[in-house]
Design a protein around this motif. Structure first.
Motif, PDB file in Angstrom:
ATOM      1  N   LEU A 163       0.823  -1.210   0.000  1.00  0.00           N
ATOM      2  CA  LEU A 163       0.000   0.000   0.000  1.00  0.00           C
ATOM      3  C   LEU A 163       0.853   1.254   0.000  1.00  0.00           C
ATOM      4  N   ASN A 164       1.992   1.216   0.680  1.00  0.00           N
ATOM      5  CA  ASN A 164       2.843   2.399   0.797  1.00  0.00           C
ATOM      6  C   ASN A 164       3.802   2.563  -0.369  1.00  0.00           C
ATOM      7  N   SER A 165       3.778   1.630  -1.298  1.00  0.00           N
ATOM      8  CA  SER A 165       4.606   1.783  -2.497  1.00  0.00           C
ATOM      9  C   SER A 165       3.824   2.549  -3.554  1.00  0.00           C
ATOM     10  N   GLY A 166       4.405   2.692  -4.716  1.00  0.00           N
ATOM     11  CA  GLY A 166       3.727   3.426  -5.785  1.00  0.00           C
ATOM     12  C   GLY A 166       2.799   2.565  -6.625  1.00  0.00           C
ATOM     13  N   GLN A 167       2.585   1.318  -6.235  1.00  0.00           N
ATOM     14  CA  GLN A 167       1.813   0.403  -7.068  1.00  0.00           C
ATOM     15  C   GLN A 167       0.357   0.844  -7.246  1.00  0.00           C
ATOM     16  N   LEU A 168      -0.202   1.480  -6.235  1.00  0.00           N
ATOM     17  CA  LEU A 168      -1.611   1.873  -6.318  1.00  0.00           C
ATOM     18  C   LEU A 168      -1.819   3.234  -6.983  1.00  0.00           C
ATOM     19  N   ALA A 169      -0.752   3.963  -7.240  1.00  0.00           N
ATOM     20  CA  ALA A 169      -0.893   5.320  -7.784  1.00  0.00           C
ATOM     21  C   ALA A 169      -1.724   5.355  -9.076  1.00  0.00           C
ATOM     22  N   PRO A 170      -1.483   4.459 -10.056  1.00  0.00           N
ATOM     23  CA  PRO A 170      -2.317   4.504 -11.272  1.00  0.00           C
ATOM     24  C   PRO A 170      -3.800   4.286 -10.983  1.00  0.00           C
ATOM     25  N   LEU A 171      -4.106   3.394 -10.047  1.00  0.00           N
ATOM     26  CA  LEU A 171      -5.511   3.138  -9.714  1.00  0.00           C
ATOM     27  C   LEU A 171      -6.140   4.378  -9.077  1.00  0.00           C
ATOM     28  N   TYR A 172      -5.405   5.040  -8.179  1.00  0.00           N
ATOM     29  CA  TYR A 172      -5.913   6.284  -7.598  1.00  0.00           C
ATOM     30  C   TYR A 172      -6.213   7.318  -8.684  1.00  0.00           C
ATOM     31  N   ILE A 173      -5.295   7.456  -9.632  1.00  0.00           N
ATOM     32  CA  ILE A 173      -5.459   8.474 -10.682  1.00  0.00           C
ATOM     33  C   ILE A 173      -6.655   8.149 -11.564  1.00  0.00           C
ATOM     34  N   VAL A 174      -6.785   6.896 -11.958  1.00  0.00           N
ATOM     35  CA  VAL A 174      -7.932   6.496 -12.787  1.00  0.00           C
ATOM     36  C   VAL A 174      -9.236   6.736 -12.028  1.00  0.00           C
ATOM     37  N   ALA A 175      -9.266   6.352 -10.744  1.00  0.00           N
ATOM     38  CA  ALA A 175     -10.477   6.561  -9.937  1.00  0.00           C
ATOM     39  C   ALA A 175     -10.801   8.045  -9.820  1.00  0.00           C
ATOM     40  N   ALA A 176      -9.775   8.882  -9.640  1.00  0.00           N
ATOM     41  CA  ALA A 176     -10.005  10.325  -9.526  1.00  0.00           C
ATOM     42  C   ALA A 176     -10.582  10.896 -10.820  1.00  0.00           C
TER      43      ALA A 176
END
Length: 398
Positions: free
Chosen positions: A237-250
């Motif tokens: 969770l604290n790595s950058g792996q979720l960043a694309p999912l956050y951006i798409v969701a936003a």
């Protein structure tokens, strides 16, 4: 004859306990005011709450499982009467649920986090709400609305996890953020139902037609993020792996909201407050993306876009509207509630932005946000206490 008997039963019930929205909206808003002032006093060293071993956990826990959960319960226990045409829970059963909710709210700061009876009361009241919600839905076979029952049970499980890990902030913060994401997903589901409908009715326009793929994708990314926070290892969770999912969701949720005709709502505070509340969702998701990519923003700051911003504003906007409609009043606001909307928006922006943009002013940002929040909900209590504690103007039940 049945209507006469129902009317006589109704008159014997204290107006505050004639439908779920009344006690939970009023007492929830009052609690939101008092607990925020208590938190600010603790934060600035003016107040010492003797029972608290971890004041930060208490603040997060009470704002989510004390305040926000109460508002959701009040909303659902009221809405189910409209969905099913069956009377909602009222009288002594409703008073019992409210009492179980109030017990840990009142005594936790004094008796402490290790008091078993407070934890048990806090873990019982939401399942009771789920039962009162499920009964009329199952009787009328409205399976679509049964969706909210497992949500209340999931919220109870998260509450239990929060109590269990209250002394370990690494796990406690994760549980609290997952709970924020659960509330945000619920807001997104309900927002898609009510915001376009209210906007069309309030502005005299046709309702914006839903795009099923966009609705599914916007909500699906939120459910996926919630699942990640519930199941993935902390390091992941604290790595950058979720960043694309956050951006798409936003982006998807921003696109979804912009289709709902925000500019047309500017003359209508009951509408623009809902729209601006939803805008905090893409803001918060973008902030989480930045945090995941290692930019100088904390998970706490990012989560406050969603909690103080989206949740705080949406809750105030919805309870202001629902309280008028279900008390037989016209949907018109005075200046005090419009001021409350402005204050809650300020609270949602000041808490994450001031520490991010001017780190030296972090405490000022916390205090400005907290005072604005408390004043916003105090204004609601001032205006709506007479409305929520008196019978409907039109004489109808509820």
């Amino acid at each position: 004859m049945h209507q006469i008997l129902d009317s006589q039963k109704e008159e014997r019930i204290l107006p505050l306990f004639r439908l779920g929205f009344r006690p939970f909206f009023l007492l929830g808003a009052l609690f939101a005011t008092l607990v925020m002032f208590a938190w600010l006093g603790q934060l600035n060293g003016y107040v010492s709450l003797p029972g608290l071993q971890n004041p930060v956990w208490w603040h997060g826990h009470e704002m989510l499982f004390g305040f926000a959960a109460a508002i959701v319960a009040g909303f659902l226990l009221t809405a189910v009467q409209n969905w099913t045409a069956h009377p909602g829970v009222r009288g002594w059963p409703l008073a019992l649920v409210v009492g179980l909710w109030a017990l840990p709210r009142l005594l936790l700061p004094w008796l402490g986090e290790s008091t078993t009876v407070l934890m048990v009361a806090d873990l019982i009241w939401l399942p009771l709400c789920a039962w009162f919600l499920a009964k009329p839905i199952m009787v009328t076979r409205q399976w679509r609305n049964l969706f909210f029952v497992p949500l209340l049970l999931l919220l109870t499980l998260l509450n239990g996890a929060s109590w269990y890990w209250r002394a370990d902030w690494l796990f406690a913060e994760r549980v609290l953020i997952a709970t924020v994401l659960l509330f945000i997903t619920l807001i997104a589901v309900m927002g898609g139902r009510v915001i376009p409908f209210f906007t069309a009715r309030g502005t005299g326009q046709d309702k914006v037609p839903a795009q099923p793929w966009l609705e599914g994708a916007a909500l699906g990314t939120l459910w996926l993020l919630l699942a990640c926070w519930l199941s993935l290892p902390g390091d992941w969770l604290n790595s950058g792996q979720l960043a694309p999912l956050y951006i798409v969701a936003a982006l998807l949720n921003l696109w979804r909201q912009l289709r709902w005709r925000l500019p047309s709502t500017l003359p209508h505070p009951l509408l623009w407050s809902l729209h601006l509340a939803y805008l905090f969702i893409p803001f918060g998701l973008t902030a989480f993306a930045a945090q995941a990519m290692g930019l100088p923003i904390t998970a706490s700051a990012a989560s406050h876009f969603l909690s103080a911003g989206a949740m705080g504003t949406m809750i105030l906007a919805m309870i202001a509207r629902v309280s008028l409609g279900h008390s037989g009043r016209t949907l018109q606001l005075g200046r005090r509630i419009i001021l409350a909307f402005v204050l809650i928006l300020l609270a949602g922006l000041a808490r994450p932005l001031l520490p991010l943009l001017w780190p030296a002013q972090t405490l000022l940002g916390w205090n400005l946000s907290g005072v604005s929040w408390a004043l916003a909900y105090a204004l609601f209590v001032w205006v709506y206490a007479p409305i929520l504690s008196r019978p409907r103007l039109d004489g109808r039940p509820g």
